[in-house]
Every structure is written in C-alpha cells, then in structure tokens.
Design a protein around this motif. Structure first.
Motif, short mmCIF file in Angstrom:
data_model
loop_
_atom_site.label_atom_id
_atom_site.label_comp_id
_atom_site.label_asym_id
_atom_site.label_seq_id
_atom_site.Cartn_x
_atom_site.Cartn_y
_atom_site.Cartn_z
N UNK A 1 -0.57 12.32 -2.82
CA UNK A 1 -1.57 11.34 -2.42
C UNK A 1 -1.86 11.52 -0.93
N UNK A 2 -3.11 11.59 -0.58
CA UNK A 2 -3.57 11.70 0.80
C UNK A 2 -3.37 10.36 1.50
N UNK A 3 -3.03 10.38 2.79
CA UNK A 3 -2.80 9.14 3.55
C UNK A 3 -4.02 8.25 3.53
N UNK A 4 -5.24 8.83 3.44
CA UNK A 4 -6.45 8.02 3.43
C UNK A 4 -6.59 7.24 2.13
N UNK A 5 -5.82 7.60 1.11
CA UNK A 5 -5.86 6.89 -0.17
C UNK A 5 -4.96 5.66 -0.17
N UNK A 6 -4.19 5.48 0.88
CA UNK A 6 -3.25 4.36 0.96
C UNK A 6 -3.88 3.27 1.81
N UNK A 7 -3.87 2.04 1.31
CA UNK A 7 -4.47 0.93 2.07
C UNK A 7 -3.65 0.63 3.32
N UNK A 8 -4.30 -0.03 4.27
CA UNK A 8 -3.56 -0.40 5.49
C UNK A 8 -2.44 -1.37 5.17
N UNK A 9 -2.63 -2.25 4.19
CA UNK A 9 -1.55 -3.16 3.81
C UNK A 9 -0.34 -2.37 3.32
N UNK A 10 -0.58 -1.33 2.54
CA UNK A 10 0.52 -0.50 2.04
C UNK A 10 1.17 0.28 3.18
N UNK A 11 0.35 0.80 4.09
CA UNK A 11 0.90 1.52 5.24
C UNK A 11 1.75 0.58 6.10
N UNK A 12 1.23 -0.64 6.33
CA UNK A 12 1.99 -1.63 7.12
C UNK A 12 3.34 -1.91 6.46
N UNK A 13 3.34 -2.07 5.15
CA UNK A 13 4.58 -2.34 4.42
C UNK A 13 5.54 -1.16 4.53
N UNK A 14 5.01 0.06 4.54
CA UNK A 14 5.86 1.25 4.67
C UNK A 14 6.53 1.29 6.05
N UNK A 15 5.78 0.94 7.10
CA UNK A 15 6.37 0.92 8.45
C UNK A 15 7.45 -0.16 8.50
N UNK A 16 7.15 -1.35 7.96
CA UNK A 16 8.15 -2.42 7.97
C UNK A 16 9.38 -2.04 7.16
N UNK A 17 9.20 -1.31 6.06
CA UNK A 17 10.36 -0.86 5.25
C UNK A 17 11.21 0.12 6.07
N UNK A 18 10.56 1.00 6.82
CA UNK A 18 11.31 1.94 7.67
C UNK A 18 12.08 1.18 8.75
N UNK A 19 11.47 0.14 9.30
CA UNK A 19 12.17 -0.68 10.30
C UNK A 19 13.37 -1.38 9.66
N UNK A 20 13.16 -1.94 8.46
CA UNK A 20 14.24 -2.66 7.76
C UNK A 20 15.42 -1.74 7.48
N UNK A 21 15.14 -0.47 7.15
CA UNK A 21 16.21 0.50 6.89
C UNK A 21 17.09 0.69 8.12
N UNK A 22 16.52 0.39 9.30
CA UNK A 22 17.27 0.53 10.55
C UNK A 22 17.80 -0.82 11.05
N UNK A 23 17.72 -1.84 10.19
CA UNK A 23 18.25 -3.15 10.53
C UNK A 23 17.31 -4.02 11.34
N UNK A 24 16.01 -3.72 11.33
CA UNK A 24 15.02 -4.45 12.12
C UNK A 24 14.18 -5.31 11.19
N UNK A 25 14.23 -6.65 11.38
CA UNK A 25 13.47 -7.57 10.54
C UNK A 25 12.01 -7.69 10.96
N UNK A 26 11.69 -7.22 12.15
CA UNK A 26 10.32 -7.31 12.64
C UNK A 26 9.98 -8.59 13.38
#
Length: 105
Positions: A1-26
């Motif tokens: 899947x191309x990055x342009x096919x992913x909504x900004x809401x999904x991209x935002x959730x992916x960044x927050x998931x990566x932060x959570x994996x490092x112990x960051x609640x945001x």
C-alpha cells in the motif's frame, strides 16, 4: 500500500502507536513538526496564517515546516491534524505529516 493511500487519521495513529511502544502516552507537551510540500509560491500564505496561530514557520524551496510545542495524544492532536489538512487544501499544498520527540518521563 502506498503512503498516499493511508488517511492522515491512520498515519497519526501509527505515529502514536510507535510512541506508545517506547512508553510515551503523548500527553506531555513536546516539540512537534508539521511538513508541507508544494509550489514554492504557495508557502508564504501558509506561513503567515500559521504564525498568527502561534506556530514557528520556516520554508525552504518547496517545503514548509511548522513548529510548536504540544501534546500529541489522540484527543489533543485531532483538531490540530484537521487544521493542518484544511490549511493544505486552502493553500493547495500537500500536508506530508508530522513528527515529534519521544517523551517518557
């Protein structure tokens, strides 16, 4: 899947998931960057509006970077993400996403 096919809401959730994996609640405010791409002439108006809204704005050729300090948890971030998408559409630029520091304390 191309990055342009992913909504900004999904991209935002992916960044927050990566932060959570490092112990960051945001919830702790941190340095956050937003990226816009497009015709060099279109960036001036974005920079002006962003500065009036409290962002530090800097451009280089076909890219503008907006900076601020903010929380990035879903509730805090959703209205800002929406605003970035609205600005991109209004100024005919591409909102290319965001990044932030990891904060675990």
């Amino acid at each position: 899947m191309d990055a342009s096919d992913i909504s900004h809401d999904e991209r935002d959730a992916m960044v927050r998931a990566a932060l959570a994996e490092q112990g960051d609640s945001g919830v702790t405010p941190r340095h956050t960057l937003f990226f816009f791409l497009g015709d060099e002439d279109a960036h001036g108006d974005l920079c002006e509006v962003a500065r009036r809204a409290g962002f530090i704005a800097r451009g280089d050729g076909d890219m503008t970077i907006l900076e601020t300090t903010m929380a990035v948890d879903a509730e805090s971030f959703a209205p800002v993400s929406s605003m970035m998408q609205t600005w991109a559409a209004a100024f005919q630029l591409e909102y290319d996403g965001w990044e932030c520091a990891v904060v675990t304390h």
